[in-house]
Scaffold this motif. Structure first.
Motif, PDB file in Angstrom:
ATOM      1  N   LEU A  25      -5.013  -5.999   4.789  1.00  0.00           N
ATOM      2  CA  LEU A  25      -4.858  -4.647   5.347  1.00  0.00           C
ATOM      3  C   LEU A  25      -4.860  -4.695   6.878  1.00  0.00           C
ATOM      4  O   LEU A  25      -4.060  -4.024   7.536  1.00  0.00           O
ATOM      5  CB  LEU A  25      -5.984  -3.738   4.832  1.00  0.00           C
ATOM      6  CG  LEU A  25      -5.971  -2.301   5.355  1.00  0.00           C
ATOM      7  CD1 LEU A  25      -4.682  -1.588   4.974  1.00  0.00           C
ATOM      8  CD2 LEU A  25      -7.181  -1.525   4.822  1.00  0.00           C
ATOM      9  N   LYS A  75      -5.505   4.064  12.114  1.00  0.00           N
ATOM     10  CA  LYS A  75      -6.296   4.044  13.346  1.00  0.00           C
ATOM     11  C   LYS A  75      -7.704   3.508  13.050  1.00  0.00           C
ATOM     12  O   LYS A  75      -8.248   2.711  13.808  1.00  0.00           O
ATOM     13  CB  LYS A  75      -6.375   5.469  13.909  1.00  0.00           C
ATOM     14  CG  LYS A  75      -6.929   5.571  15.298  1.00  0.00           C
ATOM     15  CD  LYS A  75      -6.560   6.890  15.972  1.00  0.00           C
ATOM     16  CE  LYS A  75      -7.074   8.091  15.195  1.00  0.00           C
ATOM     17  NZ  LYS A  75      -6.574   9.370  15.747  1.00  0.00           N
ATOM     18  N   MET A 110       4.679   0.508   1.532  1.00  0.00           N
ATOM     19  CA  MET A 110       4.846  -0.484   2.587  1.00  0.00           C
ATOM     20  C   MET A 110       4.157  -1.783   2.206  1.00  0.00           C
ATOM     21  O   MET A 110       3.172  -1.777   1.469  1.00  0.00           O
ATOM     22  CB  MET A 110       4.219   0.023   3.892  1.00  0.00           C
ATOM     23  CG  MET A 110       4.531   1.479   4.191  1.00  0.00           C
ATOM     24  SD  MET A 110       4.019   2.002   5.821  1.00  0.00           S
ATOM     25  CE  MET A 110       2.500   2.841   5.433  1.00  0.00           C
ATOM     26  N   PRO A 155      -8.421   0.138  -3.918  1.00  0.00           N
ATOM     27  CA  PRO A 155      -8.963   0.503  -2.616  1.00  0.00           C
ATOM     28  C   PRO A 155      -7.919   1.294  -1.814  1.00  0.00           C
ATOM     29  O   PRO A 155      -6.740   1.235  -2.176  1.00  0.00           O
ATOM     30  CB  PRO A 155      -9.242  -0.852  -1.961  1.00  0.00           C
ATOM     31  CG  PRO A 155      -8.337  -1.821  -2.638  1.00  0.00           C
ATOM     32  CD  PRO A 155      -8.072  -1.271  -4.019  1.00  0.00           C
ATOM     33  N   THR A 172      -8.080   6.482   4.288  1.00  0.00           N
ATOM     34  CA  THR A 172      -8.406   5.903   5.592  1.00  0.00           C
ATOM     35  C   THR A 172      -7.160   5.900   6.463  1.00  0.00           C
ATOM     36  O   THR A 172      -6.073   5.593   5.963  1.00  0.00           O
ATOM     37  CB  THR A 172      -8.859   4.430   5.397  1.00  0.00           C
ATOM     38  OG1 THR A 172      -9.857   4.402   4.386  1.00  0.00           O
ATOM     39  CG2 THR A 172      -9.390   3.821   6.660  1.00  0.00           C
ATOM     40  N   THR A 173      -7.284   6.206   7.738  1.00  0.00           N
ATOM     41  CA  THR A 173      -6.128   6.133   8.624  1.00  0.00           C
ATOM     42  C   THR A 173      -5.943   4.694   9.134  1.00  0.00           C
ATOM     43  O   THR A 173      -6.896   3.909   9.152  1.00  0.00           O
ATOM     44  CB  THR A 173      -6.299   7.043   9.865  1.00  0.00           C
ATOM     45  OG1 THR A 173      -7.466   6.607  10.576  1.00  0.00           O
ATOM     46  CG2 THR A 173      -6.438   8.499   9.468  1.00  0.00           C
ATOM     47  N   LEU A 212       0.842  -1.194   0.000  1.00  0.00           N
ATOM     48  CA  LEU A 212       0.000   0.000   0.000  1.00  0.00           C
ATOM     49  C   LEU A 212       0.875   1.241   0.000  1.00  0.00           C
ATOM     50  O   LEU A 212       2.074   1.179   0.283  1.00  0.00           O
ATOM     51  CB  LEU A 212      -0.977   0.002   1.179  1.00  0.00           C
ATOM     52  CG  LEU A 212      -0.461  -0.075   2.617  1.00  0.00           C
ATOM     53  CD1 LEU A 212       0.070   1.270   3.082  1.00  0.00           C
ATOM     54  CD2 LEU A 212      -1.594  -0.498   3.539  1.00  0.00           C
ATOM     55  N   LYS A 250      -0.412   5.662  13.404  1.00  0.00           N
ATOM     56  CA  LYS A 250      -1.873   5.526  13.508  1.00  0.00           C
ATOM     57  C   LYS A 250      -2.631   6.547  12.686  1.00  0.00           C
ATOM     58  O   LYS A 250      -3.676   6.258  12.122  1.00  0.00           O
ATOM     59  CB  LYS A 250      -2.293   5.702  14.969  1.00  0.00           C
ATOM     60  CG  LYS A 250      -2.228   4.434  15.769  1.00  0.00           C
ATOM     61  CD  LYS A 250      -2.861   4.649  17.129  1.00  0.00           C
ATOM     62  CE  LYS A 250      -2.862   3.325  17.860  1.00  0.00           C
ATOM     63  NZ  LYS A 250      -3.667   3.317  19.052  1.00  0.00           N
ATOM     64  N   ASP A 251      -2.104   7.773  12.660  1.00  0.00           N
ATOM     65  CA  ASP A 251      -2.835   8.852  12.002  1.00  0.00           C
ATOM     66  C   ASP A 251      -2.480   9.017  10.529  1.00  0.00           C
ATOM     67  O   ASP A 251      -3.005   9.897   9.853  1.00  0.00           O
ATOM     68  CB  ASP A 251      -2.594  10.176  12.752  1.00  0.00           C
ATOM     69  CG  ASP A 251      -3.212  10.127  14.135  1.00  0.00           C
ATOM     70  OD1 ASP A 251      -4.359   9.651  14.244  1.00  0.00           O
ATOM     71  OD2 ASP A 251      -2.547  10.533  15.108  1.00  0.00           O
ATOM     72  N   LEU A 252      -1.559   8.200  10.046  1.00  0.00           N
ATOM     73  CA  LEU A 252      -1.188   8.271   8.632  1.00  0.00           C
ATOM     74  C   LEU A 252      -2.347   7.738   7.788  1.00  0.00           C
ATOM     75  O   LEU A 252      -3.018   6.784   8.173  1.00  0.00           O
ATOM     76  CB  LEU A 252       0.072   7.428   8.401  1.00  0.00           C
ATOM     77  CG  LEU A 252       0.744   7.537   7.029  1.00  0.00           C
ATOM     78  CD1 LEU A 252       1.267   8.946   6.789  1.00  0.00           C
ATOM     79  CD2 LEU A 252       1.901   6.538   6.935  1.00  0.00           C
ATOM     80  N   ARG A 253      -2.557   8.383   6.648  1.00  0.00           N
ATOM     81  CA  ARG A 253      -3.683   7.965   5.795  1.00  0.00           C
ATOM     82  C   ARG A 253      -3.223   7.065   4.647  1.00  0.00           C
ATOM     83  O   ARG A 253      -2.215   7.326   4.016  1.00  0.00           O
ATOM     84  CB  ARG A 253      -4.380   9.191   5.221  1.00  0.00           C
ATOM     85  CG  ARG A 253      -5.134   9.984   6.258  1.00  0.00           C
ATOM     86  CD  ARG A 253      -5.898  11.124   5.602  1.00  0.00           C
ATOM     87  NE  ARG A 253      -6.547  11.934   6.619  1.00  0.00           N
ATOM     88  CZ  ARG A 253      -5.934  12.939   7.253  1.00  0.00           C
ATOM     89  NH1 ARG A 253      -4.691  13.269   6.957  1.00  0.00           N
ATOM     90  NH2 ARG A 253      -6.575  13.624   8.173  1.00  0.00           N
ATOM     91  N   ILE A 254      -4.014   6.045   4.410  1.00  0.00           N
ATOM     92  CA  ILE A 254      -3.751   5.098   3.310  1.00  0.00           C
ATOM     93  C   ILE A 254      -4.470   5.630   2.072  1.00  0.00           C
ATOM     94  O   ILE A 254      -5.661   5.938   2.140  1.00  0.00           O
ATOM     95  CB  ILE A 254      -4.354   3.716   3.647  1.00  0.00           C
ATOM     96  CG1 ILE A 254      -3.864   3.236   5.015  1.00  0.00           C
ATOM     97  CG2 ILE A 254      -4.062   2.709   2.546  1.00  0.00           C
ATOM     98  CD1 ILE A 254      -4.839   2.281   5.693  1.00  0.00           C
ATOM     99  N   VAL A 255      -3.759   5.735   0.953  1.00  0.00           N
ATOM    100  CA  VAL A 255      -4.465   6.183  -0.254  1.00  0.00           C
ATOM    101  C   VAL A 255      -4.642   5.082  -1.292  1.00  0.00           C
ATOM    102  O   VAL A 255      -5.516   5.170  -2.144  1.00  0.00           O
ATOM    103  CB  VAL A 255      -3.798   7.402  -0.946  1.00  0.00           C
ATOM    104  CG1 VAL A 255      -3.792   8.611  -0.022  1.00  0.00           C
ATOM    105  CG2 VAL A 255      -2.415   7.103  -1.440  1.00  0.00           C
ATOM    106  N   ARG A 256      -3.800   4.050  -1.227  1.00  0.00           N
ATOM    107  CA  ARG A 256      -3.866   3.076  -2.327  1.00  0.00           C
ATOM    108  C   ARG A 256      -3.314   1.737  -1.887  1.00  0.00           C
ATOM    109  O   ARG A 256      -2.274   1.673  -1.255  1.00  0.00           O
ATOM    110  CB  ARG A 256      -3.048   3.618  -3.499  1.00  0.00           C
ATOM    111  CG  ARG A 256      -3.430   3.118  -4.853  1.00  0.00           C
ATOM    112  CD  ARG A 256      -2.750   3.906  -5.972  1.00  0.00           C
ATOM    113  NE  ARG A 256      -1.318   3.767  -5.978  1.00  0.00           N
ATOM    114  CZ  ARG A 256      -0.453   4.678  -5.537  1.00  0.00           C
ATOM    115  NH1 ARG A 256      -0.888   5.820  -5.049  1.00  0.00           N
ATOM    116  NH2 ARG A 256       0.827   4.464  -5.579  1.00  0.00           N
ATOM    117  N   GLN A 257      -3.999   0.687  -2.230  1.00  0.00           N
ATOM    118  CA  GLN A 257      -3.548  -0.668  -1.920  1.00  0.00           C
ATOM    119  C   GLN A 257      -3.576  -1.481  -3.209  1.00  0.00           C
ATOM    120  O   GLN A 257      -4.478  -1.324  -4.030  1.00  0.00           O
ATOM    121  CB  GLN A 257      -4.497  -1.290  -0.879  1.00  0.00           C
ATOM    122  CG  GLN A 257      -4.063  -2.662  -0.372  1.00  0.00           C
ATOM    123  CD  GLN A 257      -5.097  -3.279   0.561  1.00  0.00           C
ATOM    124  OE1 GLN A 257      -5.887  -2.582   1.181  1.00  0.00           O
ATOM    125  NE2 GLN A 257      -5.096  -4.595   0.649  1.00  0.00           N
TER     126      GLN A 257
END
Lengths: 383, 95
Positions: free
Chosen positions: A282, B83, A263, B75, B80-81, A231, A297-304
């Protein structure tokens, strides 16, 4: 779409890092009548789906030599190919979680140093200096090599392909090889969905599909594919330069020059050709990530996304002409590190085809090793 | 409307002029263009830029936009975080 040629000197099946770098290296050696046959777009296979790291910290001498050679190439590649490939040497930090791993890493470092790879042990304090947010309870010791790093897989792929095209290579995209013609033990050409091409040399650089491609030439090779998911986060301010990996959990993470974190983590699955993303992965990844980097924790995922490792039983590639079919070469089974050792493997294979002495002796990587039981086992693979 | 003032990709800040230049430079395959510019790979997931770029590619190839297939959607649907993912797992335990 450009019409296919009737005959060429060399056909390369697959336009990823392996195929495109091989075409370029062949062209450089004066072999310019080369055709790359790619069934989809460039970087559509494993190259464009990889984790984008390049490291030299291997446990097998062959992989160390190919990886060191590749890093040496990467260092000058932007200039050589006239293309920004976003190469950056921020190092690789490899976590050791128990004494047994420390013992293995001691052997690895001794080997790496003997080959001029500047890796060394670091304690948890120094690990924190290199990677401030790391949870130092997650490991007992680490190794670090400052000249490992990152390159953009798409751009490296495009850079090689474009440089090869300037030197004579023709690339036929959206063209699929359907059969390989072998007459009296000598390859004589391929059949594609857009017509036939004759050639006395055919190279299998088809990544995830290596086994199926070899089968068309009547050859059985012990490669298999398995899905690995990755991701990318949103781009953020620079936190640290190093890649962080663990051979135990199989996690790896690195902030690429663009600012995103790329990652991933390996997951045990039956051999397959899947590339879909799953939420189960995930969740599994999130648990491991927050153990190593709780502040993420607060990092945002944009793509997997997902891609294939094309594996061999000993995690080392199959490289060279096949003993049973003259003119049929394999450059496959990179087991998750084709992007990072591809450039040097291309140099060696092009030397073999051109009849030159190879920079690294690739004879031990022949497909015959599996029949003879002469495995060249790599102990340090992520995932 | 000046092409260097029209923003096509808000995540990566590309103008119409830059997108057209990349197409002119030979990145005419939608999947390759996406990977070359990183369009559609930012937080918006390509919702804004990709339909616009598809029109540009169609114009360049003198075809209908419907004939050009969109790059693979990845996706999560919305950024999304970690957390939130973790919280979802806790929810599983209670459910």
């Amino acid at each position: 779409m450009a019409e296919l040629p009737k005959t060429v000197d060399i056909i390369i099946i697959g336009g990823g890092i392996v195929g495109s770098s091989l075409a370029y290296e062949l062209n450089k050696r004066g072999i310019t009548d080369v055709a790359i046959i790619e069934k989809s777009y460039l970087s559509s296979g494993s190259t464009g789906r990889c984790g984008a790291g390049v490291r030299q910290q291997w446990g097998l001498e062959m992989n160390c030599r190919l990886a060191k050679g590749s890093i040496d190439i990467f260092e000058n590649l932007a200039e050589e190919l006239d293309y920004d490939i976003e190469f950056r040497q921020g190092g690789y930090l490899v976590m050791a979680h128990d004494e047994k791993q420390v013992e293995q890493f001691e052997k690895n470092i001794e080997l790496q140093n003997s080959l001029n790879i500047p890796s060394r042990f670091i304690d948890r304090e120094e690990a924190r200096e290199i990677c401030p947010p790391i949870n130092t309870d997650a490991f007992i010791k680490a190794t670090y090599c400052p000249t490992d790093g990152h390159a953009n897989p798409f751009k490296t792929n495009f850079a090689y392909a474009r440089a090869a095209e300037r030197l004579g290579t023709k690339i036929y995209k959206y063209t699929e090889v359907k059969d390989i013609i072998v007459e009296n033990g000598q390859v004589t050409g391929v059949k594609t969905d857009r017509g036939d091409i004759s050639s006395n040399i055919v190279v299998n650089a088809s990544g995830p599909w290596s086994k199926q491609t070899a089968e068309m030439a009547g050859i059985d090779i012990p490669t298999y594919s398995e899905r690995h998911q990755c991701l990318a986060s949103e781009p953020i301010e620079r936190l640290f330069d190093t890649m962080v990996i663990s051979f135990q959990s199989g996690i790896y993470l690195q902030q690429v020059p663009h600012g995103n974190f790329v990652m991933g983590i390996g997951e045990v699955e039956e051999p397959n050709h899947k590339t879909e993303s799953t939420w189960q992965w995930l969740e599994y990844f999130t648990r491991e990530l927050l153990n190593v980097l709780p502040s993420f924790k607060d990092l945002r995922i944009v793509r997997q996304w997902g891609g294939s490792y094309n594996r061999t039983p000993d995690a080392a590639p199959i490289l060279g002409e096949h003993s049973k079919v003259k003119g049929f070469y394999n450059s496959v089974g990179y087991s998750g590190h084709g992007f990072m050792i591809g450039p040097m493997a291309a140099v060696c294979l092009s030397q073999t085809i051109a009849g030159e002495k190879t920079t690294v002796d690739i004879a031990p990587l022949s497909a015959d090793r599996f029949d003879k039981g002469e495995y060249v086992i790599e102990p340090s693979v992520v995932g | 409307m000046k092409e260097d003032e029209v923003i096509i990709c808000r995540c990566e800040d590309y103008t119409l002029k830059e997108v057209r230049q990349a197409i002119e430079d030979g990145y005419t395959d939608f999947e390759e263009l996406k990977r070359y510019l990183r369009v559609g790979m930012g937080p918006c997931g390509g919702r804004t830029c990709l339909p616009l770029i598809r029109k540009e590619l169609a114009r360049y190839k003198a075809t209908h936009p419907g004939k050009i297939s969109m790059p693979t959607k990845r996706p999560p649907t919305q950024v999304t975080t970690f957390k939130a993912v973790e919280k979802g797992m806790e929810g599983d335990n209670h459910g």
